[in-house]
Design an enzyme around this catalytic site. Structure first.
Site, PDB file in Angstrom:
ATOM      1  N   ASN A 234     105.037  28.825  56.596  1.00  0.00           N
ATOM      2  CA  ASN A 234     104.588  30.217  56.545  1.00  0.00           C
ATOM      3  C   ASN A 234     103.328  30.432  55.726  1.00  0.00           C
ATOM      4  O   ASN A 234     102.816  31.546  55.652  1.00  0.00           O
ATOM      5  CB  ASN A 234     105.725  31.122  56.048  1.00  0.00           C
ATOM      6  CG  ASN A 234     106.839  31.224  57.096  1.00  0.00           C
ATOM      7  OD1 ASN A 234     106.647  30.791  58.241  1.00  0.00           O
ATOM      8  ND2 ASN A 234     107.975  31.741  56.702  1.00  0.00           N
TER       9      ASN A 234
ATOM     10  N   CYS B 185     112.044  39.734  68.443  1.00  0.00           N
ATOM     11  CA  CYS B 185     112.595  38.367  68.502  1.00  0.00           C
ATOM     12  C   CYS B 185     114.082  38.492  68.175  1.00  0.00           C
ATOM     13  O   CYS B 185     114.611  39.582  67.979  1.00  0.00           O
ATOM     14  CB  CYS B 185     111.888  37.458  67.500  1.00  0.00           C
ATOM     15  SG  CYS B 185     112.359  37.767  65.813  1.00  0.00           S
TER      16      CYS B 185
ATOM     17  N   ARG C 229     110.663  43.678  64.875  1.00  0.00           N
ATOM     18  CA  ARG C 229     109.447  43.079  64.294  1.00  0.00           C
ATOM     19  C   ARG C 229     108.180  43.868  64.678  1.00  0.00           C
ATOM     20  O   ARG C 229     107.275  43.366  65.317  1.00  0.00           O
ATOM     21  CB  ARG C 229     109.293  41.620  64.741  1.00  0.00           C
ATOM     22  CG  ARG C 229     110.501  40.737  64.595  1.00  0.00           C
ATOM     23  CD  ARG C 229     110.902  40.448  63.168  1.00  0.00           C
ATOM     24  NE  ARG C 229     109.944  39.678  62.416  1.00  0.00           N
ATOM     25  CZ  ARG C 229     109.854  38.355  62.421  1.00  0.00           C
ATOM     26  NH1 ARG C 229     110.625  37.674  63.226  1.00  0.00           N
ATOM     27  NH2 ARG C 229     108.977  37.718  61.656  1.00  0.00           N
TER      28      ARG C 229
ATOM     29  N   ARG D 221     110.995  24.398  65.181  1.00  0.00           N
ATOM     30  CA  ARG D 221     109.870  25.308  64.924  1.00  0.00           C
ATOM     31  C   ARG D 221     109.473  25.281  63.464  1.00  0.00           C
ATOM     32  O   ARG D 221     108.307  25.478  63.121  1.00  0.00           O
ATOM     33  CB  ARG D 221     110.258  26.747  65.296  1.00  0.00           C
ATOM     34  CG  ARG D 221     110.503  26.972  66.753  1.00  0.00           C
ATOM     35  CD  ARG D 221     110.612  28.439  67.071  1.00  0.00           C
ATOM     36  NE  ARG D 221     109.482  29.170  66.496  1.00  0.00           N
ATOM     37  CZ  ARG D 221     109.282  30.473  66.664  1.00  0.00           C
ATOM     38  NH1 ARG D 221     110.145  31.176  67.366  1.00  0.00           N
ATOM     39  NH2 ARG D 221     108.240  31.069  66.141  1.00  0.00           N
TER      40      ARG D 221
HETATM   41  C1  EPZ Z   1     107.228  36.653  57.433  1.00  0.00           C
HETATM   42  O1  EPZ Z   1     107.436  37.395  58.623  1.00  0.00           O
HETATM   43  C2  EPZ Z   1     107.841  35.293  57.695  1.00  0.00           C
HETATM   44  N1  EPZ Z   1     107.206  34.670  58.847  1.00  0.00           N
HETATM   45  C3  EPZ Z   1     109.345  35.445  57.979  1.00  0.00           C
HETATM   46  O2  EPZ Z   1     109.884  34.126  58.091  1.00  0.00           O
HETATM   47  C4  EPZ Z   1     110.004  36.139  56.789  1.00  0.00           C
HETATM   48  O3  EPZ Z   1     111.361  36.341  57.085  1.00  0.00           O
HETATM   49  C5  EPZ Z   1     109.317  37.483  56.535  1.00  0.00           C
HETATM   50  O4  EPZ Z   1     107.891  37.276  56.325  1.00  0.00           O
HETATM   51  C6  EPZ Z   1     109.880  38.199  55.311  1.00  0.00           C
HETATM   52  O5  EPZ Z   1     109.735  37.380  54.198  1.00  0.00           O
HETATM   53  C7  EPZ Z   1     106.004  34.059  58.668  1.00  0.00           C
HETATM   54  O6  EPZ Z   1     105.465  34.038  57.581  1.00  0.00           O
HETATM   55  C8  EPZ Z   1     105.401  33.403  59.889  1.00  0.00           C
HETATM   56  P1  EPZ Z   1     107.294  41.093  57.196  1.00  0.00           P
HETATM   57  P2  EPZ Z   1     106.677  38.826  58.800  1.00  0.00           P
HETATM   58  O7  EPZ Z   1     106.100  41.701  57.824  1.00  0.00           O
HETATM   59  O8  EPZ Z   1     105.360  38.780  58.106  1.00  0.00           O
HETATM   60  C9  EPZ Z   1     108.848  45.277  58.709  1.00  0.00           C
HETATM   61  C10 EPZ Z   1     110.982  32.338  59.110  1.00  0.00           C
HETATM   62  O9  EPZ Z   1     112.204  32.179  59.275  1.00  0.00           O
HETATM   63  N2  EPZ Z   1     107.498  45.458  59.253  1.00  0.00           N
HETATM   64  O10 EPZ Z   1     107.258  40.757  55.746  1.00  0.00           O
HETATM   65  O11 EPZ Z   1     106.706  39.178  60.231  1.00  0.00           O
HETATM   66  C11 EPZ Z   1     109.609  44.159  59.425  1.00  0.00           C
HETATM   67  O12 EPZ Z   1     110.231  44.649  60.606  1.00  0.00           O
HETATM   68  C12 EPZ Z   1     110.365  33.703  59.380  1.00  0.00           C
HETATM   69  O13 EPZ Z   1     110.182  31.454  58.700  1.00  0.00           O
HETATM   70  C13 EPZ Z   1     107.140  46.703  59.741  1.00  0.00           C
HETATM   71  O14 EPZ Z   1     107.931  47.645  59.732  1.00  0.00           O
HETATM   72  O15 EPZ Z   1     107.676  39.778  58.011  1.00  0.00           O
HETATM   73  C14 EPZ Z   1     110.619  43.764  58.377  1.00  0.00           C
HETATM   74  O16 EPZ Z   1     111.694  44.670  58.401  1.00  0.00           O
HETATM   75  C15 EPZ Z   1     111.361  34.692  59.985  1.00  0.00           C
HETATM   76  N3  EPZ Z   1     105.888  46.856  60.248  1.00  0.00           N
HETATM   77  C16 EPZ Z   1     109.853  43.938  57.055  1.00  0.00           C
HETATM   78  O17 EPZ Z   1     108.758  44.813  57.360  1.00  0.00           O
HETATM   79  C17 EPZ Z   1     104.970  45.840  60.253  1.00  0.00           C
HETATM   80  O18 EPZ Z   1     103.827  46.050  60.711  1.00  0.00           O
HETATM   81  C18 EPZ Z   1     109.292  42.640  56.480  1.00  0.00           C
HETATM   82  O19 EPZ Z   1     108.558  42.004  57.516  1.00  0.00           O
HETATM   83  C19 EPZ Z   1     105.354  44.588  59.742  1.00  0.00           C
HETATM   84  C20 EPZ Z   1     106.626  44.419  59.242  1.00  0.00           C
END
Ligand code: EPZ
Length: 420
Positions: free
Chosen positions: A23, A116, A121, A399
């Protein structure tokens, strides 16, 4: 498709070397689009998500070459501007090319990632942040069509209803490096992967302060240069091995593990009665199966990571008493529960909490992987179940985990990869 066949009951013992953080690798590879120079990135894990990111960058016109865990990226002079649906549907993190394409080339067309297994997401915060920087964004036939004259620095509040966003923070921070003036991202994510990406950008000449805090400042510069950089070790892989060691009553040295990246996790393991020791260049997890039930509620960093919730749950299935695991970040991240129940676990779900009643025994059975971290939980459960467990659809695991069966086998686990 491959599956893992596991014979449970063996305590893990020995030493495991962590791979680089998936990540951190994904956004850092994408950020190489911000420069005309060559970037050499070391410590990149050999996982399918990294290969997918490489294919996207090549599709955009970059020249990429891999040598073991080292990748060389020469970005395109005149790129193709589109990240098509066929790539993005495979890996949501493809959206990491959006910020760099806009900042460097003033336009981009990236497919909306869609949801997903673990949740809807959304990417609204990514788009909000880029719009605040002066980017025009339209959604046309499922694609984000973005363009701008020049990105202008801005004070942006970027947290959403579930708190900070790792992806949005990184996308906006990357884009802001080439904007005019100064950008402040308030409500920024503090994850180590955000800091690692900031350090890569600074290595390219970006001016970024206080990455790792909720208030990141980025002073725009005219251009960024190529650089050579090493990715941080994968803290989620480290946590996965820590829970596997604790669950199997093992004694494992996790080389590359950084205590400072795992404080909340190690704190919970200690609370469960597991012995944790900082050793030169890593962390030792030893002395005794987890004995005490615990309650975990995930939270943005430095809270307990949502990416380790399933693995903790697998360990807790055999801890006497009642433990509670609460998922506050994603709406559907208990996909491991029905599969753990197939192995004999006693788990019930109340809203966004799973109540785990520790059992003396789990019984091996065929189970099916559904998403990356739920799959890791099934492997841990297979290591502590009596008899044979087969975990199918382990392409989910591939992955984000490099050679998992080899690393576990080197720790004594009876696990093999079999073509289904
Ligand atoms: C990153 O995803 C990681 N993926 C995820 O790891 C990890 O679970 C997540 O951060 C939280 O730590 C990568 O780094 C590739 P977020 P990301 O934006 O960036 C909401 C794994 O298993 N949100 O921090 O997509 C979202 O729905 C993966 O390696 C919005 O509402 O996560 C969630 O509830 C899975 N609007 C929360 O924020 C947005 O525009 C946190 O999501 C973006 C996110």
């Amino acid at each position: 498709m491959d599956k893992f066949v596991i014979k449970g009951g063996v305590p893990l013992e020995g030493e495991v070397q962590l791979s680089g953080a998936k990540n951190a690798s994904l956004p850092i590879m994408a950020a190489s689009l911000l420069t005309d120079g060559k970037c050499i990135i070391q410590g990149v894990p050999d996982v399918t998500d990294v290969k997918t990111m490489a294919r996207i960058l090549e599709f955009l016109g970059a020249k990429i070459s891999f040598e073991k865990d080292r990748v060389e990226i020469s970005p395109p002079k005149r790129p193709h501007f589109e990240a098509p649906y066929e790539f993005v549907k495979k890996m949501r993190a493809s959206y990491y090319v959006l910020g760099p394409l806009i900042a460097k080339f003033k336009k981009a067309r990236v497919s909306l990632p869609g949801g997903c297994a673990i949740g809807t997401r959304p990417v609204d915060l990514h788009l909000k942040g880029l719009q605040e920087l002066g980017c025009n964004i339209d959604i046309v036939h499922g694609y984000i069509e973005a363009s701008c004259q020049k990105l202008r620095g801005k004070h942006i509040y970027l947290a959403g209803p579930k708190g900070s966003s790792v992806g949005a923070t990184i996308n906006v921070m990357s884009a802001a490096t080439l904007s005019s003036d100064t950008t402040v991202i308030e409500g920024a994510a503090c994850e180590p992967e955000v800091v690692d990406c900031a350090n890569f950008l600074k290595c390219m000449g970006a001016k970024i302060d206080d990455a790792g805090s909720p208030l990141i400042k980025i002073k725009g510069v005219k251009r960024l240069k190529g650089c050579s950089y090493r990715i941080i070790p994968d803290r989620i892989e480290a946590g996965t091995f820590a829970f596997a060691a604790a669950a199997t009553n093992g004694d494992v040295k996790i080389k590359g593990g950084r205590v400072e990246h795992l404080q909340s996790v190690l704190d919970k393991l200690k609370e469960a009665g597991v012995k944790i020791k900082r050793i030169p260049g890593g962390i030792r997890v030893s002395s005794g199966r987890a004995k005490t039930p615990i309650n975990i509620s995930v939270a943005p960093y430095p809270g307990f990571p949502t990416d380790l919730q399933a693995q903790a749950m697998a360990m807790l299935t055999k801890v006497k008493g009642i433990s509670i695991v609460t998922e506050t970040i994603f709406e559907n991240r208990f996909m491991q529960v029905p599969e753990l129940i197939r192995l004999g676990a006693d788990i019930s779900i109340e809203g966004n909490s799973a109540i785990i009643k520790g059992k003396k025994r789990l019984e091996g059975a065929p189970v099916m992987a559904s998403d990356l971290r739920a799959s890791a939980a099934l492997v841990i459960a297979g290591l502590i179940a009596n008899g044979e467990t087969s975990v199918s659809r382990i392409y989910h695991l591939d992955r984000g985990y490099e050679s998992l069966e080899k690393k576990l086998g080197n720790l004594g686990a009876k696990i093999e990869r079999v073509a289904e």
